[in-house]
Design a protein around this motif. Structure first.
Motif, PDB file in Angstrom:
ATOM      1  N   SER A  38      85.939 -20.877 -30.984  1.00 40.14           N
ATOM      2  CA  SER A  38      85.366 -21.719 -32.035  1.00 40.14           C
ATOM      3  C   SER A  38      85.620 -23.206 -31.831  1.00 40.14           C
ATOM      4  O   SER A  38      85.346 -24.002 -32.699  1.00 40.14           O
ATOM      5  N   GLY A  39      86.160 -23.600 -30.714  1.00 36.35           N
ATOM      6  CA  GLY A  39      86.367 -25.026 -30.467  1.00 36.35           C
ATOM      7  C   GLY A  39      87.055 -25.207 -29.134  1.00 36.35           C
ATOM      8  O   GLY A  39      87.573 -24.229 -28.581  1.00 36.35           O
TER       9      GLY A  39
ATOM     10  N   ASN B 178      90.648 -23.855 -29.089  1.00 38.24           N
ATOM     11  CA  ASN B 178      90.712 -22.400 -29.133  1.00 38.24           C
ATOM     12  C   ASN B 178      90.284 -21.766 -27.818  1.00 38.24           C
ATOM     13  O   ASN B 178      90.837 -20.756 -27.401  1.00 38.24           O
TER      14      ASN B 178
END
Lengths: 248, 362
Positions: B22-23, B26
Motif C-alpha cells: 500500500s505504499g 510497505n
C-alpha cells in the motif's frame, strides 16, 4: 399484621460522610403497608436514608428498627433484616453472568434454602407479574433498560420481602421505558407492599403514595399526604423545589 | 428499496494490494520480510527435517549434516520419566490419565456447581496421585529423588497452579477485607513473597524451611520445593485476581448484600465469577510463567525436563548433540504453553467476556 405496627422506625438518626453531615436527627415512622415517596434535591440524603434500612449504609447515631429488629453491627441480624427487605437500584445491578431466571433464583436457593425447582416456579410467577416471563433464559445484557429494571423488581420480590426499597428506579431509563416500570410499581403498591421509594416521579407519588417525605440537607423538612404536599407545601424550601420540578 | 452496503473488494490480489503493497515503505517491508523468510526457513527445514537422522538406536547412527534425532529417541524415556524405575512407570501414566478422569466432569455445567466435584479434584486427586507416584501402602516406594523429566515438570507446574488459584483468591479477598488484621496479614504476605526472587524462595524452601520444622520431622525435598513454589505463585496470582475484583462494579456487591447473601456467598456467587473472567488472560499469563519457572528447581537438585535434557547433553557418550536436546525441550515447553493459551482463548469465548461489547472490536 397490625395496621399500626412499624415496618421501619428511624429515631434521631445521624450520619456523616467524613465531615459531611448527611443525615441530621431524622425521625420517621413507616407503618406496615404504607407507601412512602421520598423526594428532595440531590445531595439531600434521601438515598442514604433508605440505604440505612438494609445497612448498605451504617448510621452513626440514633436507632433504626426494621420489622421490630434494631440494626446493629451484628452480622446475623443484618442478614436477617436483608432477607425481609428487597431493594431496587438506579442502575438495576442485575448479575450479568447469570440468566434472568438465575438472577431471580439465586437468593431463594442460597439464602432461603429453597429447592431449585420450587425457586424456579416462584421466579416464573414473579417474572409473569412483571410481564417478562419470555425472557427467563436471556442474559441481562440482552434486555432493554426497562426490561432489566422489571427483572430487578422480580428478583427482589422472589425473596418475598415485607418491605421494598426503590432507589431512583427510573432515573437511568430512557423516557419511553419509564412507564413500564412505574406500572409494575403501581401494581405492587396495590398489593399492599410496604414501599419506600426515592423518586422524582411526582405522578407516581400522587397516585400511590400515602405520604410524601421531602428532604433537604439531611433533614426531613416536610412529610404529608400527597394531596396536601402538592397543593399546599408548608415550607419555602418545598415550594421552591416543587416549582422547579413541576415548573415546565 | 433497501440499500445495500458497498461490495467488499475481495480476492488475493486485492488483499495483497491493501495489506502488503500500500505504499513505498510497505513495499520495502514486504520485500525485507520475504528475504528473511528465504534466509531462515530453508536452512532450518533442511537441518531439522530434510537432512536429519531419525532412525537408529546408538550414536553410530548419527552423522550427516542435519539434526540427529536419534539422541532424543534414545533418551526419550529419561526425558519423560527421569530416573523413575522402568517397571513402575505405568503408575505415572495412570496418574496422568486419572487427572483427566477427575478434571473432565467439570466441563459439565451442573457438575461445575458441585462442591464435591471440585473437592475431588483439589483434595482427593493430589492424595491419590501422591500415593501412586510415591508408593507405600502396597505399592513399592519410589523416592522423589528419582522423579524427573517431563513428569516432574508436570508435578511441579500442576501443583503450583492448583495451589496458586485458591491461595491467590484468598489473599486477594484478604487484601480487600474490611477486617484490619486480615488485610494487613494478606498485604504483608503478598508484598513479601512477590518481592523475593523465585530462586531465593526455592533456596529458602530447601534450606531454611527444615530449620523451622520441629526436629524429627523430615519433609521431603520435593514437597518443600512445592510449598515454596505454591506460596510464590499464590502471591503473584493474588495481585492478578485483585485487579479483577476491582473491575467488578460496587453496585454488584451491594445488590448481592441487599439480597441477604452471606459474605462468602456474595464472593462465590456474584463477585468472583465476574472478577475471574475479567482476568483470564492474566491468570493464564501467570500459569505459563509458572510452567516455565519449574526449570528453576534444578538449582536445588531436582531434575525437571530441562534438567534431564541438560544432563543427557553433557553425557560424554553423547557430546555434540546439545542443539537437538534443547530444541526438543523448547518444543515440549512451547506445546504445553501454547496449549494453555489456546484453552484460555476458548474459555474466554465460551464465557463471552465481551458480552455486550461492540462486535467490531472483537
Amino acid at each position: 399484621m397490625n395496621e399500626n405496627q412499624a415496618a421501619v422506625r428511624f429515631e434521631r438518626v445521624n450520619k456523616w460522610f467524613g465531615q459531611l453531615h448527611v443525615l441530621r436527627d431524622v425521625n420517621l415512622f413507616v407503618r406496615a403497608g404504607e407507601r412512602i415517596v421520598i423526594c428532595g434535591p440531590s445531595g439531600s440524603g434521601k438515598s442514604t436514608l433508605i440505604r440505612c434500612v438494609n445497612r448498605l449504609e451504617k448510621h452513626q447515631q440514633g436507632r433504626v428498627v426494621v420489622n421490630g429488629v434494631e440494626l446493629t453491627d451484628d452480622r446475623k441480624r443484618i442478614e436477617r433484616i436483608r432477607r425481609e427487605v428487597g431493594m431496587v437500584f438506579q442502575h438495576f445491578e442485575l448479575f450479568p453472568h447469570l440468566t434472568v431466571l438465575e438472577n431471580c433464583t439465586l437468593a431463594p436457593i442460597h439464602v432461603r434454602g429453597m429447592a431449585r425447582a420450587e425457586a424456579e416456579a416462584l421466579a416464573m410467577e414473579y417474572l409473569s407479574r412483571v410481564r417478562i416471563p419470555d425472557k427467563a433464559n436471556s442474559y441481562p445484557g440482552q434486555l432493554s433498560g426497562g426490561q432489566q429494571q422489571r427483572v430487578a423488581i422480580a428478583r427482589a420480590l422472589c425473596m418475598q420481602p415485607k418491605i421494598m426499597l426503590f432507589d431512583e428506579p427510573t432515573s437511568a431509563l430512557d423516557p419511553e421505558m419509564i412507564k413500564e416500570v412505574l406500572d409494575v410499581m403501581v401494581e405492587l403498591a396495590a398489593s399492599g407492599m410496604t414501599m419506600l421509594c426515592v423518586t422524582h416521579e411526582m405522578g407516581f407519588a400522587r397516585e400511590v403514595a400515602d405520604r410524601v417525605v421531602f428532604m433537604d440537607q439531611g433533614t426531613i423538612v416536610e412529610a404529608a399526604e400527597p394531596e396536601l404536599f402538592f397543593k399546599a407545601p408548608q415550607t419555602e424550601r418545598a415550594k421552591q423545589f416543587l416549582s422547579q420540578i413541576l415548573g415546565h | 428499496m433497501e440499500r445495500m452496503p458497498p461490495p467488499n473488494r475481495i480476492g488475493p490480489l486485492a488483499w495483497a494490494r491493501a495489506n502488503l503493497l500500500s505504499g513505498p515503505f510497505n513495499i520495502l517491508l514486504t520485500l525485507l520480510g520475504l528475504w528473511l523468510l528465504w534466509a531462515i526457513v530453508p536452512p532450518v527445514l533442511e537441518w531439522a527435517l530434510l537432512k536429519a537422522q531419525f532412525l537408529g538406536d546408538s550414536r553410530d547412527d548419527c552423522g550427516g549434516e542435519g539434526a540427529c534425532w536419534v539422541f532424543v529417541r534414545v533418551h526419550l524415556p529419561q526425558f519423560l520419566y527421569g530416573f523413575y524405575p522402568e517397571a513402575e512407570r505405568w503408575r505415572v501414566n495412570l496418574g496422568v490419565a486419572l487427572l483427566a478422569v477427575f478434571a473432565v466432569p467439570l466441563a459439565w455445567r451442573r457438575l461445575r456447581e458441585n462442591v464435591w466435584a471440585w473437592a475431588a479434584l483439589f483434595l482427593a486427586y493430589p492424595l491419590l496421585a501422591w500415593w501412586l507416584f510415591h508408593g507405600g501402602l502396597g505399592l513399592p516406594e519410589v523416592d522423589t529423588s528419582r522423579w524427573g523429566g517431563l513428569f516432574l515438570t508436570l508435578v511441579v507446574a500442576g501443583s503450583s497452579m492448583a495451589a496458586a488459584l485458591p491461595l491467590g483468591i484468598l489473599l486477594a479477598l484478604g487484601r480487600r477485607s474490611e477486617l484490619p488484621v486480615v488485610k494487613a496479614v494478606s498485604t504483608v504476605f503478598i508484598e513479601f513473597w512477590r518481592g523475593v526472587p523465585h530462586i531465593t524462595v526455592l533456596f529458602m524452601a530447601s534450606v531454611m524451611l527444615p530449620l523451622f520444622l520441629p526436629s524429627g520431622v523430615d519433609l521431603d525435598k520435593l514437597l518443600r520445593a512445592l510449598i515454596g513454589v505454591a506460596i510464590f505463585a499464590g502471591a503473584y496470582m493474588a495481585e492478578v485476581i485483585r485487579g479483577g475484583l476491582q473491575g467488578v462494579p460496587a453496585g454488584q456487591l451491594e445488590a448481592a448484600k441487599a439480597l441477604g447473601l452471606s459474605y462468602w456467598r456474595q464472593m462465590r456467587l456474584v463477585v468472583l465469577p465476574q472478577a475471574l473472567r475479567l482476568v483470564i488472560p492474566g491468570i493464564v499469563n501467570v500459569f505459563i510463567a509458572l510452567f516455565k519457572d519449574t526449570s528453576l528447581v534444578l538449582i536445588i537438585g531436582l531434575f525437571d525436563l530441562l534438567g534431564v535434557v541438560q544432563a543427557a547433553v553433557t553425557n560424554p557418550q553423547w557430546l555434540g548433540y546439545a542443539i537437538e536436546g534443547y530444541v526438543f525441550a523448547a518444543l515440549v515447553f512451547w506445546l504445553f504453553c501454547y496449549g494453555m493459551s489456546v484453552l484460555s482463548r476458548r474459555l474466554e469465548r465460551r464465557l463471552n467476556v465481551g458480552r455486550g461489547a461492540p462486535q467490531e472490536l472483537a
